[in-house]
Design a protein around this motif. Structure first.
Motif, PDB file in Angstrom:
ATOM      1  N   LEU A 133       1.831  11.015   3.581  1.00  0.00           N
ATOM      2  CA  LEU A 133       2.357   9.806   4.205  1.00  0.00           C
ATOM      3  C   LEU A 133       3.435  10.154   5.232  1.00  0.00           C
ATOM      4  O   LEU A 133       3.459   9.632   6.350  1.00  0.00           O
ATOM      5  CB  LEU A 133       2.953   8.930   3.105  1.00  0.00           C
ATOM      6  CG  LEU A 133       3.087   7.449   3.368  1.00  0.00           C
ATOM      7  CD1 LEU A 133       1.729   6.783   3.331  1.00  0.00           C
ATOM      8  CD2 LEU A 133       3.981   6.811   2.319  1.00  0.00           C
ATOM      9  N   MET A 134       4.312  11.082   4.840  1.00  0.00           N
ATOM     10  CA  MET A 134       5.381  11.518   5.741  1.00  0.00           C
ATOM     11  C   MET A 134       4.791  12.167   6.987  1.00  0.00           C
ATOM     12  O   MET A 134       5.254  11.951   8.098  1.00  0.00           O
ATOM     13  CB  MET A 134       6.284  12.542   5.039  1.00  0.00           C
ATOM     14  CG  MET A 134       7.002  12.009   3.838  1.00  0.00           C
ATOM     15  SD  MET A 134       8.502  11.142   4.269  1.00  0.00           S
ATOM     16  CE  MET A 134       9.433  12.435   5.037  1.00  0.00           C
ATOM     17  N   PHE A 135       3.773  12.967   6.771  1.00  0.00           N
ATOM     18  CA  PHE A 135       3.108  13.640   7.882  1.00  0.00           C
ATOM     19  C   PHE A 135       2.563  12.614   8.877  1.00  0.00           C
ATOM     20  O   PHE A 135       2.775  12.713  10.087  1.00  0.00           O
ATOM     21  CB  PHE A 135       1.979  14.523   7.353  1.00  0.00           C
ATOM     22  CG  PHE A 135       1.090  15.083   8.427  1.00  0.00           C
ATOM     23  CD1 PHE A 135       1.572  16.029   9.322  1.00  0.00           C
ATOM     24  CD2 PHE A 135      -0.220  14.652   8.552  1.00  0.00           C
ATOM     25  CE1 PHE A 135       0.755  16.541  10.319  1.00  0.00           C
ATOM     26  CE2 PHE A 135      -1.043  15.155   9.546  1.00  0.00           C
ATOM     27  CZ  PHE A 135      -0.555  16.101  10.429  1.00  0.00           C
ATOM     28  N   PHE A 136       1.884  11.603   8.346  1.00  0.00           N
ATOM     29  CA  PHE A 136       1.293  10.564   9.181  1.00  0.00           C
ATOM     30  C   PHE A 136       2.366   9.820   9.982  1.00  0.00           C
ATOM     31  O   PHE A 136       2.264   9.690  11.210  1.00  0.00           O
ATOM     32  CB  PHE A 136       0.506   9.592   8.293  1.00  0.00           C
ATOM     33  CG  PHE A 136      -0.094   8.435   9.030  1.00  0.00           C
ATOM     34  CD1 PHE A 136      -1.164   8.609   9.901  1.00  0.00           C
ATOM     35  CD2 PHE A 136       0.409   7.150   8.850  1.00  0.00           C
ATOM     36  CE1 PHE A 136      -1.716   7.543  10.586  1.00  0.00           C
ATOM     37  CE2 PHE A 136      -0.144   6.068   9.535  1.00  0.00           C
ATOM     38  CZ  PHE A 136      -1.204   6.274  10.400  1.00  0.00           C
ATOM     39  N   HIS A 186      11.083  15.908  -4.092  1.00  0.00           N
ATOM     40  CA  HIS A 186      10.007  14.911  -4.058  1.00  0.00           C
ATOM     41  C   HIS A 186      10.339  13.669  -4.871  1.00  0.00           C
ATOM     42  O   HIS A 186      10.023  12.559  -4.488  1.00  0.00           O
ATOM     43  CB  HIS A 186       8.696  15.503  -4.582  1.00  0.00           C
ATOM     44  CG  HIS A 186       8.205  16.619  -3.712  1.00  0.00           C
ATOM     45  ND1 HIS A 186       7.021  17.262  -3.920  1.00  0.00           N
ATOM     46  CD2 HIS A 186       8.753  17.191  -2.623  1.00  0.00           C
ATOM     47  CE1 HIS A 186       6.875  18.197  -3.004  1.00  0.00           C
ATOM     48  NE2 HIS A 186       7.917  18.165  -2.205  1.00  0.00           N
ATOM     49  N   SER A 187      10.980  13.883  -6.011  1.00  0.00           N
ATOM     50  CA  SER A 187      11.235  12.762  -6.902  1.00  0.00           C
ATOM     51  C   SER A 187      12.322  11.851  -6.351  1.00  0.00           C
ATOM     52  O   SER A 187      12.579  10.792  -6.887  1.00  0.00           O
ATOM     53  CB  SER A 187      11.655  13.295  -8.263  1.00  0.00           C
ATOM     54  OG  SER A 187      12.821  14.072  -8.098  1.00  0.00           O
ATOM     55  N   ARG A 219       4.070  11.880  -5.830  1.00  0.00           N
ATOM     56  CA  ARG A 219       5.124  12.311  -4.924  1.00  0.00           C
ATOM     57  C   ARG A 219       4.868  13.739  -4.450  1.00  0.00           C
ATOM     58  O   ARG A 219       5.453  14.199  -3.496  1.00  0.00           O
ATOM     59  CB  ARG A 219       6.483  12.206  -5.599  1.00  0.00           C
ATOM     60  CG  ARG A 219       7.002  10.784  -5.610  1.00  0.00           C
ATOM     61  CD  ARG A 219       8.297  10.680  -6.389  1.00  0.00           C
ATOM     62  NE  ARG A 219       8.788   9.319  -6.388  1.00  0.00           N
ATOM     63  CZ  ARG A 219       8.283   8.344  -7.103  1.00  0.00           C
ATOM     64  NH1 ARG A 219       7.243   8.554  -7.882  1.00  0.00           N
ATOM     65  NH2 ARG A 219       8.800   7.122  -7.047  1.00  0.00           N
ATOM     66  N   SER A 220       3.979  14.451  -5.143  1.00  0.00           N
ATOM     67  CA  SER A 220       3.772  15.845  -4.766  1.00  0.00           C
ATOM     68  C   SER A 220       2.761  16.005  -3.634  1.00  0.00           C
ATOM     69  O   SER A 220       2.871  16.919  -2.843  1.00  0.00           O
ATOM     70  CB  SER A 220       3.353  16.670  -5.980  1.00  0.00           C
ATOM     71  OG  SER A 220       2.172  16.146  -6.532  1.00  0.00           O
ATOM     72  N   TRP A 221       1.771  15.107  -3.528  1.00  0.00           N
ATOM     73  CA  TRP A 221       0.867  15.236  -2.385  1.00  0.00           C
ATOM     74  C   TRP A 221       0.754  13.969  -1.550  1.00  0.00           C
ATOM     75  O   TRP A 221       0.638  14.029  -0.331  1.00  0.00           O
ATOM     76  CB  TRP A 221      -0.526  15.706  -2.822  1.00  0.00           C
ATOM     77  CG  TRP A 221      -1.241  14.729  -3.727  1.00  0.00           C
ATOM     78  CD1 TRP A 221      -1.230  14.722  -5.096  1.00  0.00           C
ATOM     79  CD2 TRP A 221      -2.039  13.617  -3.326  1.00  0.00           C
ATOM     80  NE1 TRP A 221      -1.958  13.668  -5.563  1.00  0.00           N
ATOM     81  CE2 TRP A 221      -2.485  12.970  -4.500  1.00  0.00           C
ATOM     82  CE3 TRP A 221      -2.435  13.099  -2.084  1.00  0.00           C
ATOM     83  CZ2 TRP A 221      -3.285  11.836  -4.478  1.00  0.00           C
ATOM     84  CZ3 TRP A 221      -3.243  11.955  -2.071  1.00  0.00           C
ATOM     85  CH2 TRP A 221      -3.653  11.341  -3.252  1.00  0.00           C
ATOM     86  N   ALA A 222       0.795  12.787  -2.176  1.00  0.00           N
ATOM     87  CA  ALA A 222       0.623  11.556  -1.398  1.00  0.00           C
ATOM     88  C   ALA A 222       1.825  11.308  -0.488  1.00  0.00           C
ATOM     89  O   ALA A 222       1.668  10.926   0.670  1.00  0.00           O
ATOM     90  CB  ALA A 222       0.389  10.370  -2.319  1.00  0.00           C
ATOM     91  N   VAL A 260       0.838  -1.203   0.000  1.00  0.00           N
ATOM     92  CA  VAL A 260       0.000   0.000   0.000  1.00  0.00           C
ATOM     93  C   VAL A 260       0.879   1.262   0.000  1.00  0.00           C
ATOM     94  O   VAL A 260       0.637   2.204  -0.751  1.00  0.00           O
ATOM     95  CB  VAL A 260      -0.967   0.003   1.205  1.00  0.00           C
ATOM     96  CG1 VAL A 260      -1.642   1.359   1.366  1.00  0.00           C
ATOM     97  CG2 VAL A 260      -2.017  -1.102   1.046  1.00  0.00           C
ATOM     98  N   THR A 261       1.935   1.256   0.834  1.00  0.00           N
ATOM     99  CA  THR A 261       2.835   2.415   0.884  1.00  0.00           C
ATOM    100  C   THR A 261       3.492   2.657  -0.461  1.00  0.00           C
ATOM    101  O   THR A 261       3.535   3.793  -0.959  1.00  0.00           O
ATOM    102  CB  THR A 261       3.922   2.198   1.963  1.00  0.00           C
ATOM    103  OG1 THR A 261       3.285   1.963   3.213  1.00  0.00           O
ATOM    104  CG2 THR A 261       4.821   3.408   2.080  1.00  0.00           C
ATOM    105  N   THR A 262       3.983   1.575  -1.073  1.00  0.00           N
ATOM    106  CA  THR A 262       4.614   1.703  -2.393  1.00  0.00           C
ATOM    107  C   THR A 262       3.631   2.303  -3.390  1.00  0.00           C
ATOM    108  O   THR A 262       3.967   3.226  -4.143  1.00  0.00           O
ATOM    109  CB  THR A 262       5.105   0.319  -2.889  1.00  0.00           C
ATOM    110  OG1 THR A 262       5.971  -0.239  -1.903  1.00  0.00           O
ATOM    111  CG2 THR A 262       5.845   0.434  -4.208  1.00  0.00           C
TER     112      THR A 262
END
Ligand SMILES: [Zn+2]
Length: 272
Positions: free
Chosen positions: A131-134, A173-174, A124-127, A115-117
């Motif tokens: 994810l990092m925030f969580f 991001h990339s 990469r710009s919002w997801a 799921v993470t992958t």
């Protein structure tokens, strides 16, 4: 819910596991990440080491984002106990199965990896920032276990936001490798299972593989090696040892990414 002292231990075990895998897997893709990619993975693994305990609505980690994570936790707890009742055998214990159930299995670790992958691949710009925030939130919650879940939810959310912002400002991001992000989350989960396994109750890591006719067999080392959750052994020995491993292995892995040039010429890995 375990005593509060297990939060930091779980968090540092996630970091230590990520650092060890990336340090020792020199010849694979995961051992040759960019510095930024490695750091993103380190944050994900540290946070993911708290993820399995989201199955307990009263756990510290479930209070991370206040009512949001608490609601998610209740849902996960219900799902987990349903799955427990559905798949348990007569030999399995008659416990509720909501806690230390599904989220404490390798099957869950694999799903979390996939799921993470997929999430990181999506965007990469919002997801990825989300994810990092969580996971930043989970990591901070785990490490700052003395912050009150009820009164400091805003502090925790604020800290996670600042960390995520700093991380994203700094990471291109990339630069995040989607598969590596997934693997980092999987590694964090597995580090959590090992931590739970060496405490008294064990961990049903191998579900649904039946062991001794139990599908939820609590995997644990021989009794002499088990510890009391949050007990003195954990505090005096495991925490510091994990911290040393985390720092040492991180130094090896980061040095290989090209960061820490001041360590050039120092033999960090005696086995090479
Ligand atoms: Zn647990």
């Amino acid at each position: 819910m375990g005593p509060v002292s297990t939060g930091p231990t779980h968090a540092i075990s996630g970091l230590a596991a990520w650092a060890a895998v990336t340090a020792l897997a020199a010849d694979s893709a995961i051992g040759n990440l960019s510095t930024k990619g490695w750091l993103v993975g380190a944050i994900l693994a540290t946070g993911a080491a708290l993820l399995p305990d989201l199955d307990h609505p009263e756990s510290t980690v479930s209070a991370t984002f206040g009512p949001v994570t608490q609601a998610a936790s209740s849902l996960l707890n219900g799902l987990s106990s349903g799955l427990y009742r559905l798949t348990r055998t007569k030999r399995d214990s008659k416990r509720g199965g909501g806690h230390r159930g599904f989220t404490h299995t390798l099957v869950f670790a694999v799903i979390a990896t996939v799921v993470t992958t997929a999430i990181v691949q999506t965007s990469r710009s919002w997801a990825l920032p989300l994810l990092m925030f969580f996971f930043c939130g989970l990591a901070v919650r785990g490490i700052m276990h003395k912050w009150s879940p009820r009164h400091d939810a805003l502090w925790i959310t604020g800290t996670a936001l600042i960390l995520t912002y700093a991380c994203l400002k700094w990471t291109d991001h990339s630069d995040a490798n989607a598969a590596a992000c997934g693997v980092a989350v999987g590694i964090g989960c597995i580090a959590h299972y090992l931590g739970d396994a060496i405490t008294e109750q064990g961990c049903p890591i191998l579900w649904p593989v039946p062991i001794g006719l139990k599908t939820w067999y609590p995997v644990a080392p021989p009794k002499i090696l088990r510890m009391r959750t949050g007990g003195r052994v954990e505090m005096a020995l495991v925490g510091p040892v994990l911290t040393v491993v985390a720092i040492w292995m991180s130094a090896i892995a980061l040095h290989r990414t090209g960061a820490l040039p001041m360590l050039d010429g120092i033999r960090l890995a005696p086995w090479t």
